[in-house]
Structure formats: structure tokens, C-alpha cells
Design a protein around this motif. Structure first.
Motif, short mmCIF file in Angstrom:
data_model
loop_
_atom_site.label_atom_id
_atom_site.label_comp_id
_atom_site.label_asym_id
_atom_site.label_seq_id
_atom_site.Cartn_x
_atom_site.Cartn_y
_atom_site.Cartn_z
N LEU A 119 -12.90 4.27 -15.39
CA LEU A 119 -11.90 3.75 -16.33
C LEU A 119 -10.56 3.50 -15.64
CD1 LEU A 119 -11.18 3.11 -19.33
CD2 LEU A 119 -10.47 5.49 -19.49
N LEU A 120 -10.16 4.41 -14.77
CA LEU A 120 -8.87 4.29 -14.09
C LEU A 120 -8.84 3.12 -13.11
CD1 LEU A 120 -8.08 8.06 -13.47
CD2 LEU A 120 -7.03 6.53 -15.15
N GLU A 121 -10.00 2.71 -12.60
CA GLU A 121 -10.06 1.55 -11.71
C GLU A 121 -9.61 0.28 -12.42
OE1 GLU A 121 -14.05 1.38 -10.27
OE2 GLU A 121 -13.74 2.97 -8.79
N TRP A 122 -9.76 0.23 -13.72
CA TRP A 122 -9.39 -0.95 -14.50
C TRP A 122 -7.90 -0.97 -14.86
CZ3 TRP A 122 -12.38 -5.11 -15.43
CH2 TRP A 122 -13.73 -4.98 -15.12
N PRO A 162 -4.43 -1.25 -13.39
CA PRO A 162 -3.82 -1.56 -12.10
C PRO A 162 -2.57 -0.74 -11.77
CG PRO A 162 -3.48 -3.37 -13.64
CD PRO A 162 -4.36 -2.37 -14.32
N VAL A 163 -1.89 -0.21 -12.76
CA VAL A 163 -0.67 0.55 -12.49
C VAL A 163 -0.94 2.04 -12.32
CG1 VAL A 163 0.86 -1.10 -13.62
CG2 VAL A 163 -0.12 0.76 -14.94
N ASN A 200 0.82 -1.21 0.00
CA ASN A 200 0.00 0.00 0.00
C ASN A 200 0.85 1.26 0.00
OD1 ASN A 200 -2.58 -1.33 0.15
ND2 ASN A 200 -1.98 -1.93 2.23
N PHE A 201 2.03 1.17 -0.56
CA PHE A 201 2.95 2.31 -0.57
C PHE A 201 2.34 3.53 -1.26
CE2 PHE A 201 6.45 4.76 -2.45
CZ PHE A 201 7.11 5.11 -1.29
N ASP A 202 1.62 3.29 -2.36
CA ASP A 202 1.02 4.41 -3.08
C ASP A 202 -0.04 5.12 -2.24
OD1 ASP A 202 -0.47 1.97 -3.44
OD2 ASP A 202 -1.74 3.08 -4.84
N ALA A 241 1.68 4.96 -11.32
CA ALA A 241 2.01 5.95 -12.34
C ALA A 241 1.69 7.36 -11.83
CB ALA A 241 1.23 5.67 -13.62
N ARG A 242 0.59 7.50 -11.12
CA ARG A 242 0.22 8.79 -10.54
C ARG A 242 1.25 9.23 -9.50
NH1 ARG A 242 -2.29 11.32 -6.35
NH2 ARG A 242 -3.83 12.91 -6.86
#
Length: 168
Positions: A68-71, A73-74, A15-17, A78-79
Motif C-alpha cells: 500500500l505504501l508503494e502507491w 509517492p510522498v 534521492n535525498f530520502d 513523510a517518513r
């Protein structure tokens, strides 16, 4: 004890992000913005104002395309990398993105025109506006004739003057 710390470390890394995202994208920029306000240099003010403009645009993008962003995984990673690039002053990512992408679209919207919409002509930008016509009339007939023309219009109570080829 070893497995408890290992499990904790595994959860933190997994859960680093979620943990680092708010620190990198909010806490540090807030601190740096407050410091920038207190300095007299406009350079750091511009860096952080630019960052906050981009942060708001990214947030609007995420809110709009959340499903869309939920699909992807990266996307959270990336954010996080994008925010690091924008925040760290060494890279000047915020200034780069603003100068090359945001500013041309928002400040000068005519540079990107995907739909052709003809503009209405502005009557005051045409060379035959009222001042140009008046100057032309004065040059051809003199100031006395121009004053007579104005007095005739004033006496008749009309705001439109017709004199030969001149329409005012």
C-alpha cells in the motif's frame, strides 16, 4: 564539469530520502543511544528507549503495509519528516507520541475496547471467598465452633465443608 556536478546534485536531491533516511533514523539515534547509556541521567535513556520502541512500530507498520505504501509517492518524505520530528530532542516527538498514543494502548489496554467481551468473574475477588466466609462464620459462631468444623472435615476426609448456609 558544471553539468557533471549539476547531475550529481540532481541525483542527490532526487534521492535525498534514501540517503538521509538511514542517517537520521539509524546512525544518529545509535550514537545518541550509546551516549545516553554512558550518562547517569535517566531522561536521555527514556528519550532513546522511546524512540526505539516507535522506530520498531514504524518498521512493523511499513513491513505490514508495504504494498500500500508503494502507491503513496510522498511516503518516503513523510517518513523522513516523521523521523526528524521523533529524533530531534528539541521537539520531543518520541515522548509525545509515546505518551499520547502508544502508552494508553499498550500499557492500559482497557482504555480502548472495540469489541465487548465479558470477562469471567474471578472467584478470589468476590466478597464471599473462603477467607471472608471463614471470618463471617467465626464472628457468628466463635473460634471453637470453627475449629470443631475443621476437625469434623478433617476426620471425614472431605475438603468441602457444609454447615447450614455456609459452603466452603
Amino acid at each position: 564539469m558544471g553539468s557533471g556536478f549539476g547531475s550529481f546534485l540532481k541525483v542527490v536531491l532526487k534521492n535525498f530520502d534514501v540517503l538521509a533516511g538511514p542517517v537520521i533514523s539509524l546512525v544518529y539515534p545509535l550514537y545518541a543511544s550509546i551516549r545516553a547509556i554512558e550518562t547517569k541521567s535517566p531522561i536521555d535513556d527514556q528519550q532513546w528507549l522511546t524512540y526505539w520502541v516507535l522506530y520498531s512500530l514504524i518498521t512493523l507498520f511499513e513491513l505490514t503495509f508495504n504494498k500500500l505504501l508503494e502507491w503513496i509517492p510522498v511516503w518516503p518524505y513523510a517518513r523522513l519528516l516523521l523521523m526528524c520530528w521523533l529524533v530531534i530532542p528539541y521537539f520531543s516527538g518520541a515522548a509525545y507520541v509515546y505518551e499520547h498514543f502508544v502508552r494508553p494502548v499498550l500499557v492500559n489496554p482497557q482504555t480502548i475496547n472495540i469489541w465487548y467481551v465479558p470477562r469471567k468473574k474471578d472467584l478470589f475477588n468476590e466478597p464471599d471467598d473462603i477467607l471472608t466466609a471463614a471470618e463471617k462464620y467465626i464472628n457468628e459462631h466463635g473460634t471453637e465452633q470453627f475449629e470443631n468444623l475443621i476437625h469434623r472435615a478433617h476426620k471425614s476426609g472431605t475438603s468441602t465443608l457444609f454447615d447450614g448456609d455456609y459452603h466452603y
